[in-house]
Write a protein that holds these residues in place. Structure first.
Motif, PDB file in Angstrom:
ATOM      1  N   THR A 209      -9.721 -10.051   7.579  1.00  6.70           N
ATOM      2  CA  THR A 209      -9.786  -9.383   6.279  1.00  6.70           C
ATOM      3  C   THR A 209      -9.072 -10.222   5.223  1.00  6.70           C
ATOM      4  O   THR A 209      -7.982 -10.743   5.464  1.00  6.70           O
ATOM      5  N   LYS A 210      -9.689 -10.330   4.057  1.00  7.13           N
ATOM      6  CA  LYS A 210      -9.074 -11.032   2.934  1.00  7.13           C
ATOM      7  C   LYS A 210      -9.064 -10.082   1.735  1.00  7.13           C
ATOM      8  O   LYS A 210     -10.049  -9.388   1.483  1.00  7.13           O
ATOM      9  N   ILE A 211      -7.955 -10.062   1.031  1.00  8.97           N
ATOM     10  CA  ILE A 211      -7.802  -9.146  -0.100  1.00  8.97           C
ATOM     11  C   ILE A 211      -8.242  -9.863  -1.378  1.00  8.97           C
ATOM     12  O   ILE A 211      -7.667 -10.890  -1.746  1.00  8.97           O
ATOM     13  N   PRO A 212      -9.228  -9.340  -2.072  1.00  8.55           N
ATOM     14  CA  PRO A 212      -9.707 -10.016  -3.287  1.00  8.55           C
ATOM     15  C   PRO A 212      -8.767  -9.793  -4.473  1.00  8.55           C
ATOM     16  O   PRO A 212      -7.953  -8.860  -4.472  1.00  8.55           O
ATOM     17  N   ARG A 213      -8.871 -10.645  -5.438  1.00 14.28           N
ATOM     18  CA  ARG A 213      -8.144 -10.444  -6.694  1.00 14.28           C
ATOM     19  C   ARG A 213      -8.950  -9.469  -7.551  1.00 14.28           C
ATOM     20  O   ARG A 213     -10.094  -9.740  -7.912  1.00 14.28           O
ATOM     21  N   THR A 214      -8.377  -8.310  -7.865  1.00 13.74           N
ATOM     22  CA  THR A 214      -9.081  -7.330  -8.687  1.00 13.74           C
ATOM     23  C   THR A 214      -8.141  -6.753  -9.742  1.00 13.74           C
ATOM     24  O   THR A 214      -6.926  -6.662  -9.527  1.00 13.74           O
ATOM     25  N   ILE A 215      -8.706  -6.351 -10.852  1.00 13.69           N
ATOM     26  CA  ILE A 215      -7.921  -5.745 -11.933  1.00 13.69           C
ATOM     27  C   ILE A 215      -7.302  -4.427 -11.482  1.00 13.69           C
ATOM     28  O   ILE A 215      -6.142  -4.127 -11.783  1.00 13.69           O
ATOM     29  N   LYS A 216      -8.046  -3.644 -10.727  1.00 14.30           N
ATOM     30  CA  LYS A 216      -7.554  -2.330 -10.306  1.00 14.30           C
ATOM     31  C   LYS A 216      -6.340  -2.444  -9.386  1.00 14.30           C
ATOM     32  O   LYS A 216      -5.399  -1.638  -9.474  1.00 14.30           O
ATOM     33  N   LEU A 217      -6.347  -3.439  -8.511  1.00 13.99           N
ATOM     34  CA  LEU A 217      -5.182  -3.655  -7.649  1.00 13.99           C
ATOM     35  C   LEU A 217      -3.947  -3.990  -8.478  1.00 13.99           C
ATOM     36  O   LEU A 217      -2.836  -3.546  -8.185  1.00 13.99           O
ATOM     37  N   ALA A 218      -4.155  -4.784  -9.524  1.00 19.93           N
ATOM     38  CA  ALA A 218      -3.043  -5.168 -10.394  1.00 19.93           C
ATOM     39  C   ALA A 218      -2.555  -4.004 -11.242  1.00 19.93           C
ATOM     40  O   ALA A 218      -1.364  -3.895 -11.544  1.00 19.93           O
ATOM     41  N   GLU A 219      -3.473  -3.118 -11.623  1.00 21.03           N
ATOM     42  CA  GLU A 219      -3.117  -1.997 -12.499  1.00 21.03           C
ATOM     43  C   GLU A 219      -2.442  -0.847 -11.764  1.00 21.03           C
ATOM     44  O   GLU A 219      -1.579  -0.160 -12.333  1.00 21.03           O
ATOM     45  N   ALA A 220      -2.816  -0.624 -10.511  1.00 20.71           N
ATOM     46  CA  ALA A 220      -2.387   0.579  -9.792  1.00 20.71           C
ATOM     47  C   ALA A 220      -0.874   0.811  -9.799  1.00 20.71           C
ATOM     48  O   ALA A 220      -0.425   1.944 -10.035  1.00 20.71           O
ATOM     49  N   PRO A 221      -0.026  -0.223  -9.570  1.00 20.84           N
ATOM     50  CA  PRO A 221       1.420   0.034  -9.549  1.00 20.84           C
ATOM     51  C   PRO A 221       1.969   0.576 -10.864  1.00 20.84           C
ATOM     52  O   PRO A 221       2.929   1.353 -10.859  1.00 20.84           O
ATOM     53  N   SER A 222       1.371   0.182 -11.985  1.00 16.96           N
ATOM     54  CA  SER A 222       1.870   0.665 -13.271  1.00 16.96           C
ATOM     55  C   SER A 222       1.596   2.159 -13.454  1.00 16.96           C
ATOM     56  O   SER A 222       2.207   2.804 -14.300  1.00 16.96           O
ATOM     57  N   PHE A 223       0.710   2.702 -12.639  1.00 17.54           N
ATOM     58  CA  PHE A 223       0.432   4.135 -12.660  1.00 17.54           C
ATOM     59  C   PHE A 223       1.150   4.862 -11.517  1.00 17.54           C
ATOM     60  O   PHE A 223       0.949   6.062 -11.319  1.00 17.54           O
ATOM     61  N   GLY A 224       1.964   4.106 -10.760  1.00 17.31           N
ATOM     62  CA  GLY A 224       2.729   4.707  -9.676  1.00 17.31           C
ATOM     63  C   GLY A 224       1.871   5.197  -8.529  1.00 17.31           C
ATOM     64  O   GLY A 224       2.195   6.192  -7.883  1.00 17.31           O
ATOM     65  N   LYS A 225       0.774   4.471  -8.257  1.00 15.67           N
ATOM     66  CA  LYS A 225      -0.150   4.906  -7.212  1.00 15.67           C
ATOM     67  C   LYS A 225      -0.596   3.735  -6.347  1.00 15.67           C
ATOM     68  O   LYS A 225      -0.777   2.616  -6.851  1.00 15.67           O
ATOM     69  N   PRO A 226      -0.808   3.965  -5.050  1.00 12.11           N
ATOM     70  CA  PRO A 226      -1.524   2.974  -4.249  1.00 12.11           C
ATOM     71  C   PRO A 226      -2.963   2.919  -4.730  1.00 12.11           C
ATOM     72  O   PRO A 226      -3.467   3.878  -5.347  1.00 12.11           O
ATOM     73  N   VAL A 227      -3.633   1.828  -4.456  1.00 10.90           N
ATOM     74  CA  VAL A 227      -4.966   1.640  -5.027  1.00 10.90           C
ATOM     75  C   VAL A 227      -5.958   2.692  -4.516  1.00 10.90           C
ATOM     76  O   VAL A 227      -6.908   3.051  -5.221  1.00 10.90           O
ATOM     77  N   LEU A 228      -5.748   3.227  -3.318  1.00  9.06           N
ATOM     78  CA  LEU A 228      -6.706   4.206  -2.798  1.00  9.06           C
ATOM     79  C   LEU A 228      -6.679   5.520  -3.577  1.00  9.06           C
ATOM     80  O   LEU A 228      -7.642   6.302  -3.529  1.00  9.06           O
ATOM     81  N   LEU A 229      -5.588   5.783  -4.292  1.00  9.27           N
ATOM     82  CA  LEU A 229      -5.552   6.942  -5.185  1.00  9.27           C
ATOM     83  C   LEU A 229      -5.995   6.568  -6.595  1.00  9.27           C
ATOM     84  O   LEU A 229      -6.596   7.383  -7.298  1.00  9.27           O
ATOM     85  N   TYR A 230      -5.689   5.358  -7.004  1.00  9.90           N
ATOM     86  CA  TYR A 230      -6.005   4.925  -8.364  1.00  9.90           C
ATOM     87  C   TYR A 230      -7.479   4.552  -8.523  1.00  9.90           C
ATOM     88  O   TYR A 230      -8.094   4.837  -9.555  1.00  9.90           O
ATOM     89  N   ASP A 231      -8.043   3.929  -7.509  1.00 14.10           N
ATOM     90  CA  ASP A 231      -9.429   3.460  -7.563  1.00 14.10           C
ATOM     91  C   ASP A 231     -10.060   3.662  -6.187  1.00 14.10           C
ATOM     92  O   ASP A 231     -10.283   2.704  -5.445  1.00 14.10           O
ATOM     93  N   PRO A 232     -10.361   4.917  -5.830  1.00 12.40           N
ATOM     94  CA  PRO A 232     -10.742   5.252  -4.451  1.00 12.40           C
ATOM     95  C   PRO A 232     -11.943   4.489  -3.899  1.00 12.40           C
ATOM     96  O   PRO A 232     -12.025   4.269  -2.685  1.00 12.40           O
ATOM     97  N   HIS A 233     -12.855   4.098  -4.772  1.00 14.29           N
ATOM     98  CA  HIS A 233     -14.083   3.455  -4.284  1.00 14.29           C
ATOM     99  C   HIS A 233     -14.144   1.967  -4.639  1.00 14.29           C
ATOM    100  O   HIS A 233     -15.196   1.344  -4.502  1.00 14.29           O
ATOM    101  N   GLY A 234     -13.036   1.412  -5.072  1.00 10.50           N
ATOM    102  CA  GLY A 234     -13.027   0.031  -5.521  1.00 10.50           C
ATOM    103  C   GLY A 234     -12.908  -0.984  -4.389  1.00 10.50           C
ATOM    104  O   GLY A 234     -12.635  -0.656  -3.234  1.00 10.50           O
ATOM    105  N   LYS A 235     -13.068  -2.258  -4.754  1.00  6.61           N
ATOM    106  CA  LYS A 235     -13.011  -3.345  -3.771  1.00  6.61           C
ATOM    107  C   LYS A 235     -11.628  -3.443  -3.129  1.00  6.61           C
ATOM    108  O   LYS A 235     -11.510  -3.715  -1.934  1.00  6.61           O
TER     109      LYS A 235
END
Length: 254
Positions: A209-235
């Protein structure tokens, strides 16, 4: 018994904290009881899970230095089966405070002893350094995951960290779980070249598995959320869920 995993790389900016947060969240989402420990004085793991530092009375610093009970600092998170031992800026003083303490490298290990039957996985986010906080984390861990960005300079840092890990493996029964590539860009030759070079060194320890560079991954911490809560269907969510599943497959194969 729980398994303790340190997420470590002395080079900053490689997705270490992002990996700690999202591996823990993904494992919890898959039904595994997890504890996430923030050992980085920057406390980005703490804020990245929505814990307001102004509401933290005691943190991991007090466990290490004042020897208060770990259960007295734990916080619940938005995700079922995921708790966190938070950090604040106080932790920056721990490197100095630990120097003259007995068994200074075993403070975290000792604090975790009675939690091995409470959580299935305990994940430690290490600081981007090789000081006493990282040594405490590696001594407490059963195994270590190295997040690595696909760039040339990451190879240099990997060599230094590997030497430390291999030395600790001999003294503290630590194993290398594997290397995870983060911020991966499949469109560049460099990314693929770095993967091949690391595979020559670590072989099957490198995660598929390789983790891609995505905007949503970068944004999620500023909202205090893991990416699965911030962008449930994202890459990013799909990548970290795939990583968590690959991690669990490795555990079941042991």
């Amino acid at each position: 018994m729980s398994k303790v995993i340190a997420i470590a790389n002395q080079k900053g900016g490689v997705g270490k904290t992002t990996t700690a947060i999202n591996l823990a969240a993904s494992l919890a989402q898959l039904g595994q009881e997890c504890l996430l420990i923030d050992m980085d004085p920057q406390s980005n793991t703490t804020s990245g899970l929505g814990i307001d530092q102004r509401n933290i009375e005691k943190n991991i610093y007090n466990v290490l230095i004042d020897e208060i009970a770990l259960e007295d600092i734990l916080h619940n998170t938005e995700i079922d089966w995921l708790d966190i031992a938070p950090a604040t800026a106080d932790l920056s003083g721990a490197e100095v405070d630990l120097v003259n303490m007995s068994d200074r490298e075993k403070k975290l290990k000792n604090a975790l002893e009675k939690f091995h039957k409470v959580y299935k996985y305990i994940i430690i986010d290490c600081p981007p350094s090789l000081g006493l906080l990282t040594i405490n984390s590696l001594v407490a861990a059963d195994t270590v995951i190295i997040p690595m960005q696909c760039e040339f300079f990451a190879l240099q840092g990997l060599s230094q960290l590997s030497k430390t890990i291999f030395a600790l493996m001999q003294d503290y029964n630590l194993s290398l779980d594997g290397v995870l590539f983060t911020m991966f860009n499949s469109q560049t030759n460099l990314s693929h070249q770095v993967v091949e070079e690391v595979k020559k060194f670590f072989g099957d320890k490198v995660y598929d598995t390789k983790i891609p560079r995505t905007i949503k991954l970068a944004e999620a911490p500023s909202f205090g959320k893991p990416v699965l809560l911030y962008d449930p269907h994202g890459k990013g969510t799909h990548a970290y869920m795939d990583f968590a599943k690959e991690f669990l497959q490795r555990q079941s194969a042991e």
